[in-house]
Structures are given as C-alpha cells and as structure tokens.
Design an enzyme around this catalytic site. Structure first.
Site, mmCIF file in Angstrom:
data_model
loop_
_atom_site.group_PDB
_atom_site.id
_atom_site.type_symbol
_atom_site.label_atom_id
_atom_site.label_comp_id
_atom_site.label_asym_id
_atom_site.label_seq_id
_atom_site.Cartn_x
_atom_site.Cartn_y
_atom_site.Cartn_z
ATOM 1 C CD GLU A 1 -2.731 -1.373 2.419
ATOM 2 O OE1 GLU A 1 -2.643 -0.171 3.178
ATOM 3 O OE2 GLU A 1 -3.679 -2.080 2.239
ATOM 4 N N GLY B 1 1.310 3.619 2.073
ATOM 5 C CA GLY B 1 1.839 3.629 3.380
ATOM 6 C C GLY B 1 2.588 2.348 4.077
ATOM 7 C CD GLU C 1 6.690 -12.206 -3.913
ATOM 8 O OE1 GLU C 1 5.900 -12.532 -3.252
ATOM 9 O OE2 GLU C 1 6.956 -11.239 -3.968
#
Ligand SMILES: Cc1cc2nc3c(=O)[nH]c(=O)nc-3n(C[C@H](O)[C@H](O)[C@H](O)COP(=O)(O)OP(=O)(O)OC[C@H]3O[C@@H](n4cnc5c(N)ncnc54)[C@H](O)[C@@H]3O)c2cc1C
Length: 383
Positions: A128, A130, A246
């Site tokens: 995000e 933030g 990942e």
C-alpha cells in the site's frame, strides 16, 4: 561444475522456449517497453504454448507438473535473450501457489481453466502507499455485508495491475488484536471489472519497462464471499508461507540475469578492440570475468539446491531469504562489472547489458528488501 538440476525433458523444453522468445518476443520487445506491457493477446499465446498451466493439475487443464524446474528454464531463457514477459512471472510464480494451496474445489474449477488459457490474467496486491515491508500495517479493509465483503482502500506497485482480470487483494477483515497485529488479514480474489474498482497510474519505472506496475483503488467494491481465498483472518500466515516461493523465484531470475551478463560481456570483450587489441586480452578483463563467473557459479549452486528443496517441500522461509539475498547481491555486482567492460556502449539501451542493469535494481527491493531478509535470517540463526 557439472549441473545436475535438469534432465532431457527440461532441455527439450528449453529449446521450445528459446524458439518462442526468438519468434514472438525479441522482435517486438522494444514496442512492449514503449507501451509499458505486452499486448493482452500475448498472454493467450503463452496459454496456447502451455506455459501458464505447467504446474496446474491436469483436471483443470494444466500439465500437472509439480516441479519448479520448468520455471527456472523460462527465467534462464528470458535472461539469455535480455527480455522479460510482462506480468507472466507474477501470474505463475506468485499467484498460482495461492490458488492451488488455498482455493476450494469450486474456485479451482472456476478459475484455473481460464488461468491456464490466458483468459484470466492475475496479480497480487499486498503493498500500500503507506506500507510495504510492514505488511501487518496495511489499511485496506473488507467488511462483511451478508454474502459479500465491501472492499475499501488502495494498493501500489502492483505488477500486472493494468491488464489483470483478477487480483488477489490482501485486506483487513477484522482489526488486529493487542497480542497479534498480524491477525485479521484475508485474501480476496477480486474481479477487476467490479464497480468501484479502479486502476490508477501506470507507474514509470527505471527498469522492467515491459511489465505494467500500477496503483489500484477500491471504493465500496462488492466482493462475493465465494471469492475469499482460504479462511478469513489467516491471510498473513498464507503470505508468510508463499513468500518463500516468491523469493526463490526472484533468486532464480537474479542468478539467471548475472549468468547472462557474463555471457554478454564475454562476447563483447572479444569483439571490441582498444589500443589495437581486444578488450578480452587485458588482464583486468580476465580477472573481472573470472570473479564474476565464480560468483555466478556460487549463486547457481544455491539456487539449484533451493529449487530441489522447494520441490521436496523442504524450503524454509529463512532458506528462501538467504537465496534471495545472496543471488540478488551477486546479480548487482556482476551486472555492474559486466556493464563496465562494455564501456560507453554498456550505457546504451540497445545493448542487452544496459537493460539487465536497470532491470536488476529492483531485485534487492521487491519481494522483501535485503534488509528485511536479513532480519528473517538473523532470527533463524537465533540473533
Ligand atoms: C517494480 C516493483 C514491482 C512490485 N510488485 C509488487 C506486486 O506485484 N505486489 C505487491 O504487493 N507489491 C509489489 N511491489 C512492492 C514491493 O514488494 C515493496 O516495494 C517492498 O516490499 C518494499 O516496501 P516499500 O516500498 O514500502 O519500502 P519500505 O517498507 O518503506 O522500506 C523503506 C526502507 O526501509 C527499510 N526497512 C524496512 N523495514 C526494515 C527493518 N525492519 N529493518 C531495517 N530496514 C528496514 C527497507 O529495507 C528500505 O530500505 C513491487 C515493487 C516494485 C518496485
């Protein structure tokens, strides 16, 4: 050292991928970079080739292959050609493990066939504006309303975010508890055509220019409860589990990029003449390439071992963190040194080493920064 990771089937697959990249990607790659992503139809071509479904079970239209080794072949061939395949890596290396591990039977039947054909391209949205490293701090919320969730919030840096048809959005379905700030996160598989879902800017990056990286925002998006992945509130646990895979994927592409850089440099220094002799004849060139080749060999050993561990279900989060940390740092050093051997041409984008250089920078940032990985590794060794 002799490599034992691949067998004849992998090598035959390598030929297919090499031919495909030569015919379908290399000639148009500059256009993709200018557009910021491959054309949507390209993903259908990947579907036809069968590479979107390699690890999807046969009953859902895939090849049912459980090993990660075919993905390693694709990474190596992309690096060798100096290209990347847009949102492909996120679709198969990041999103698929979530759908396979946490999707229920109805969801798998609904999503996997179009996932394999390229009709449903996917992305994953954790970061995000933030909060990135500190995922528990995310603010996007999904509040239950009957048989829907109402999704509100914003995400950024989402790879494949412009073209995706479904996005795995991590959102807060309940507040964190005083004992556990990671509690209360869930994963929703959001249809990007939903009302209130919007794609903001496509971000202009210094590298990886053929992949669309986007801002997303959600304003009262109604997401059916049937599109919740796994159990409500267990999102953080799922992320922790899947981030290992990942990170191995990034370690693998980083190793492949470093190996390709050495090959590009070897070729260049033999052709380029300075002060009447090939650049390859200087002792410095030989020493630099010897150092680079040694680092690449070490990275390869680590990646190969980690792939085997993943295939055996033994790769721990700390193993994956070490592999990513080491291989991305090797990539940074090796690509930089190999660019230096190209002189000014190394700075010109028509030379593949220039693209490897700009593409490489993000490896130490996304999927967990080097600093965050060190905190995981430190914890695993008890400090
Ligand atoms: C090209 C690109 C593609 C991306 N694709 C995706 C995607 O598809 N989906 C997605 O969800 N996200 C994606 N990301 C986001 C990426 O994973 C984050 O950028 C990354 O996790 C870092 O988060 P941040 O940018 O908020 O940095 P911050 O978390 O703000 O970090 C800033 C600095 O603080 C340091 N830092 C943070 N925590 C610590 C600590 N505990 N100790 C010491 N130092 C610390 C960091 O290492 C860094 O140097 C992508 C990013 C990029 C650039």
């Amino acid at each position: 050292m002799r490599r034992t990771l691949f067998n004849e089937d992998h090598e035959a697959f390598r030929e297919t991928i090499r031919d495909f990249i030569e015919a379908e990607v290399a000639p148009v790659y500059a256009e993709w970079e200018a557009a910021g992503h491959p054309p949507r139809e390209f993903y259908y071509k990947l579907g036809e080739l069968g590479v979107l479904g390699i690890q999807v079970p046969e009953e859902y239209g895939g090849a049912g292959e459980t090993s990660f080794k075919y993905q390693a072949v694709i990474s190596e061939e992309c690096a060798r050609a100096g290209v990347s395949l847009g949102g492909y890596g996120v679709h198969v290396n990041l999103v698929l493990p979530y759908l396979l591990k946490y999707g229920n039977e109805e969801q798998k039947k609904r999503w996997l066939p179009p996932f394999v054909s390229g009709e449903m391209m996917t992305a994953i949205a954790m970061t995000e504006p933030g909060t990135g490293s500190d995922l528990a701090g995310m603010q996007t919320t999904a509040k239950r309303d009957g048989d829907h969730y109402i999704l509100n919030g914003a995400k950024t840096f989402i790879t494949g975010g412009v073209l995706a048809d479904r996005v795995l959005v991590v959102a807060r379905t309940s507040p964190p508890t005083p004992e556990n700030r990671r509690a209360g996160l869930s994963i929703l598989v959001v249809d990007t055509k939903s009302e209130g879902y919007s794609v903001g800017r496509k971000l202009e990056k210094i590298g990886l220019r053929s992949s669309d990286t986007a801002e997303l925002s959600f304003s009262d998006v109604r997401v059916p409860v049937a599109d919740l992945l796994g159990e409500e509130g267990r999102g953080f646990e799922y992320l922790t589990h899947n981030l290992a895979e990942e990170r191995l994927g990034i370690a693998m592409t980083s190793y492949a990029s470093a190996a390709a850089a050495v090959e590009f440099a070897k070729r260049y220094v033999q052709e380029r003449t300075v002060f009447g002799k090939p650049v390859a004849s200087f002792q410095n060139t030989k020493f630099v390439l010897a150092e680079c080749a040694t680092e690449v060999e070490a990275a390869r050993s680590m990646v190969d071992r980690a792939i085997e561990a993943l295939d055996a279900g033994e790769l721990t989060p700390a193993d994956a963190a070490m592999a990513k940390l080491f291989c991305t740092e090797v990539q940074a050093r090796v690509v930089d040194k190999c660019l230096q051997l190209h002189g000014g041409y190394g700075y010109i984008l028509e030379y593949p080493i220039a693209r490897l250089y700009t593409d490489a920078r993000v490896s130490r940032i996304y999927g967990g920064t080097s600093e965050v990985l060190k905190t995981i590794i430190a914890k695993s060794i008890g400090v």
